[in-house]
Write a protein that holds these residues in place. Structure first.
Motif, PDB file in Angstrom:
ATOM      1  N   SER A  46      -6.822   8.304  16.096  1.00  0.00           N
ATOM      2  CA  SER A  46      -6.562   6.953  15.561  1.00  0.00           C
ATOM      3  C   SER A  46      -7.155   5.830  16.399  1.00  0.00           C
ATOM      4  CB  SER A  46      -5.060   6.664  15.374  1.00  0.00           C
ATOM      5  OG  SER A  46      -4.288   7.814  15.317  1.00  0.00           O
ATOM      6  N   HIS A  47      -8.072   6.139  17.289  1.00  0.00           N
ATOM      7  CA  HIS A  47      -8.618   5.080  18.131  1.00  0.00           C
ATOM      8  C   HIS A  47      -9.984   4.569  17.673  1.00  0.00           C
ATOM      9  CE1 HIS A  47      -5.626   6.747  20.983  1.00  0.00           C
ATOM     10  NE2 HIS A  47      -5.518   5.481  21.315  1.00  0.00           N
ATOM     11  N   GLY A  49     -12.094   4.753  14.905  1.00  0.00           N
ATOM     12  CA  GLY A  49     -12.448   4.110  13.641  1.00  0.00           C
ATOM     13  C   GLY A  49     -13.659   4.691  12.924  1.00  0.00           C
ATOM     14  N   THR A  52     -13.032   5.486   9.226  1.00  0.00           N
ATOM     15  CA  THR A  52     -12.480   4.417   8.391  1.00  0.00           C
ATOM     16  C   THR A  52     -12.942   4.515   6.935  1.00  0.00           C
ATOM     17  OG1 THR A  52     -12.336   2.913  10.283  1.00  0.00           O
ATOM     18  CG2 THR A  52     -12.337   1.902   8.094  1.00  0.00           C
ATOM     19  N   ALA A  59      -8.480  -1.041   4.705  1.00  0.00           N
ATOM     20  CA  ALA A  59      -9.324  -0.192   5.550  1.00  0.00           C
ATOM     21  C   ALA A  59      -8.410   0.561   6.511  1.00  0.00           C
ATOM     22  CB  ALA A  59     -10.324  -1.040   6.316  1.00  0.00           C
ATOM     23  N   ILE A  60      -8.401   1.872   6.422  1.00  0.00           N
ATOM     24  CA  ILE A  60      -7.506   2.687   7.249  1.00  0.00           C
ATOM     25  C   ILE A  60      -8.300   3.800   7.940  1.00  0.00           C
ATOM     26  CG2 ILE A  60      -5.499   2.193   5.794  1.00  0.00           C
ATOM     27  CD1 ILE A  60      -6.890   5.655   5.659  1.00  0.00           C
ATOM     28  N   LYS A  61      -7.644   4.450   8.895  1.00  0.00           N
ATOM     29  CA  LYS A  61      -8.276   5.550   9.604  1.00  0.00           C
ATOM     30  C   LYS A  61      -7.871   6.865   8.931  1.00  0.00           C
ATOM     31  CE  LYS A  61      -8.696   2.789  13.729  1.00  0.00           C
ATOM     32  NZ  LYS A  61      -8.383   2.524  15.144  1.00  0.00           N
ATOM     33  N   CYS A  63      -8.236   9.841   9.644  1.00  0.00           N
ATOM     34  CA  CYS A  63      -7.730  10.937  10.483  1.00  0.00           C
ATOM     35  C   CYS A  63      -6.229  10.827  10.667  1.00  0.00           C
ATOM     36  CB  CYS A  63      -8.409  10.941  11.854  1.00  0.00           C
ATOM     37  SG  CYS A  63      -7.809   9.660  12.974  1.00  0.00           S
ATOM     38  N   THR A  64      -5.639   9.705  10.244  1.00  0.00           N
ATOM     39  CA  THR A  64      -4.215   9.478  10.480  1.00  0.00           C
ATOM     40  C   THR A  64      -3.497   9.238   9.150  1.00  0.00           C
ATOM     41  OG1 THR A  64      -4.872   8.563  12.603  1.00  0.00           O
ATOM     42  CG2 THR A  64      -2.589   8.234  12.005  1.00  0.00           C
ATOM     43  N   MET A  65      -3.948   9.937   8.122  1.00  0.00           N
ATOM     44  CA  MET A  65      -3.274   9.886   6.827  1.00  0.00           C
ATOM     45  C   MET A  65      -3.322  11.288   6.212  1.00  0.00           C
ATOM     46  SD  MET A  65      -3.972   7.470   3.507  1.00  0.00           S
ATOM     47  CE  MET A  65      -3.188   6.007   4.185  1.00  0.00           C
TER      48      MET A  65
END
Lengths: 164, 284
Positions: A46-47, A49, A52, A59-61, A63-65
């Motif tokens: 989550s660092h 981006g 994205t 705009a989200i990451k 890898c963290t969803m």
């Protein structure tokens, strides 16, 4: 082993329906299941981006969803923003101003930058840097990335004025 | 990094959430934006057989401002806090703090409820909530109760919330005055090396009440009653600020980690608390 879930996503305008384990991360769904390889796996924490994408206008990451969280959503990746024959203004601007070196972070940079310019259509340099804080680049020192985004903003604003 | 398997639930009302937690006990956890929990699950530091996603639960979103009372639904994202015009007017310290959390992508997923509920000492909102004397609403199988932010945190990741309860909203009273959330971090988006929330009031040149709380300087947020009292009734001159900083630093208990040794953190805390007080006073 829990059952697979029925998942429905709209990715770059295309309806996608499939069965997946809820724990599948959206970045892997896009890259491995759909061969949409613009969003990259960078840090996976989550660092950086690089992963994205735009989910329901944010705009989200990716890898963290979990894919289960994204179920029912509309997703846009760099592939949905432009193509080699018709580049997005930001893609053109990154090319023109050399806003990349190795290019690994670029899809995430440009995807996030599209939202930044929606939120702040006429940003200062400081606003660009603050608004892009979730995307890391290890090559450029950011100078040309910032320049590319500012140039794209100017171009989009000029086009908007010309249209009005 | 792939987490262990889990069953996924996306209920639409709080009573269904409570029913799921009651049914699965320790094996169930609720998830808001997931930006604390998912990384822990990917590292397999958290294994959650039954994951309850709160994104569709009715009644957990929204910001309402009624006179001096601000109520914020637990699922309100940091971005929504930042963009809310009424909140910017009524309680601008929330925006100031939220802008210093993580980065834009994380802020549009991360929620205030998630930030305050899990008891992570690195999170910024718990200290701010103690400064504001916020109240947390918890709903569990036995109904609803309210716990003060100043009573909520017991140790790192241990809180007054029982495992069967869900934090559904936050409310506090905002009565203007000076404010500041000052945060020292190694880089943009990082957790605090030291951070400090200050609210205070000025009447006829003197401080008429101050509240000071700190982030990541103990295993829980620290509200320093003595620091606030040290400013009360003074003109917030150099001596009063010095006394308040000394009182605040006496209440912290930082531990050494990759942000530095204890002495360094105590030093940084002193600098940050001083800046926060001076900035708040200049805005009062």
């Amino acid at each position: 082993m829990p059952d697979k879930m029925h998942i429905q996503l709209t990715v770059n305008g295309r309806n996608e329906e499939f069965l997946a384990e809820p724990r599948e991360l959206l970045i892997h769904t896009l890259r491995e299941r759909m061969n949409i390889t613009g969003p990259h796996v960078g840090c996976e924490t989550s660092h950086c981006g690089a992963c994205t994408v735009i989910v329901n206008d944010k705009a989200i990451k990716a890898c963290t969803m979990f894919v289960a969280q994204a179920n029912g959503s509309e997703i846009t990746t760099i592939e949905g923003l432009g193509n080699p024959d018709s580049l997005h203004v930001l893609q053109e601007s990154f090319r023109e101003h050399h806003g990349l070196q190795c290019g690994y972070c670029t899809p995430g940079m440009i995807t996030r930058a599209t939202k930044l310019l929606e939120e702040t259509p006429n940003p200062t340099e400081e606003e660009v840097r603050f608004g892009m804080a979730g995307n890391l680049c290890r090559c450029t020192g950011y100078q040309n990335i910032v320049k590319s985004i500012l140039a794209a903003a100017a171009q989009m604003n000029a086009a908007q004025e010309a249209a009005e | 990094m792939v987490p262990a398997s889990f069953e996924y639930y996306r209920p639409t009302d709080v009573s269904s959430v409570i029913a799921l937690i009651t049914q699965h006990g320790d094996d169930a956890r609720v998830m808001a934006g997931g930006h604390s929990l998912i990384p822990m699950m990917k590292l397999r530091m958290a294994e959650i057989p039954h994951l309850i996603d709160l994104q569709d639960v009715a009644g957990l979103t929204g910001i309402t401002i009624d006179g001096f009372t601000v109520r914020i639904g637990a699922m309100t994202t940091q971005t929504e806090l930042i963009d809310h015009p009424g909140l910017r007017q009524t309680a601008p310290i929330l925006r100031e703090a939220a802008l210093q959390i993580a980065d834009p992508q994380v802020r549009c997923m991360g929620t205030i409820g998630g930030n305050v509920a899990n008891g992570d000492p690195g999170n910024d909102m718990p200290g701010l909530m103690q400064c504001l004397n916020a109240q947390f609403t918890l709903i569990g199988p036995d109904g609803e109760r309210t716990v003060a932010a100043r009573d909520y945190y017991e140790a790192a990741y241990f809180t007054a919330r029982s495992e069967e309860e869900v934090l559904t909203s936050i409310h506090f009273s905002a009565r203007g005055g000076g404010y500041c959330y000052e945060k020292q971090k190694r880089k943009i988006g990082d957790y605090a090396t030291a951070a400090c929330a200050v609210t205070l009031y000025k009447e006829e040149g003197l401080c008429a009440g101050a509240s000071i709380a700190m982030t990541n300087l103990s295993d829980v947020p620290v509200w320093s009653k003595a620091a606030g009292l040290a400013l009360d009734g003074t003109s917030v001159d150099a001596n009063a600020v010095k006394s308040a900083v000394e009182a605040a630093v006496a209440d912290i208990d930082p531990s050494e980690d990759n942000r530095g040794p204890v002495d360094f953190k105590v030093y940084v805390a002193g600098v940050i608390i001083k800046r926060a007080i001076e900035s708040a006073w200049s805005r009062a």
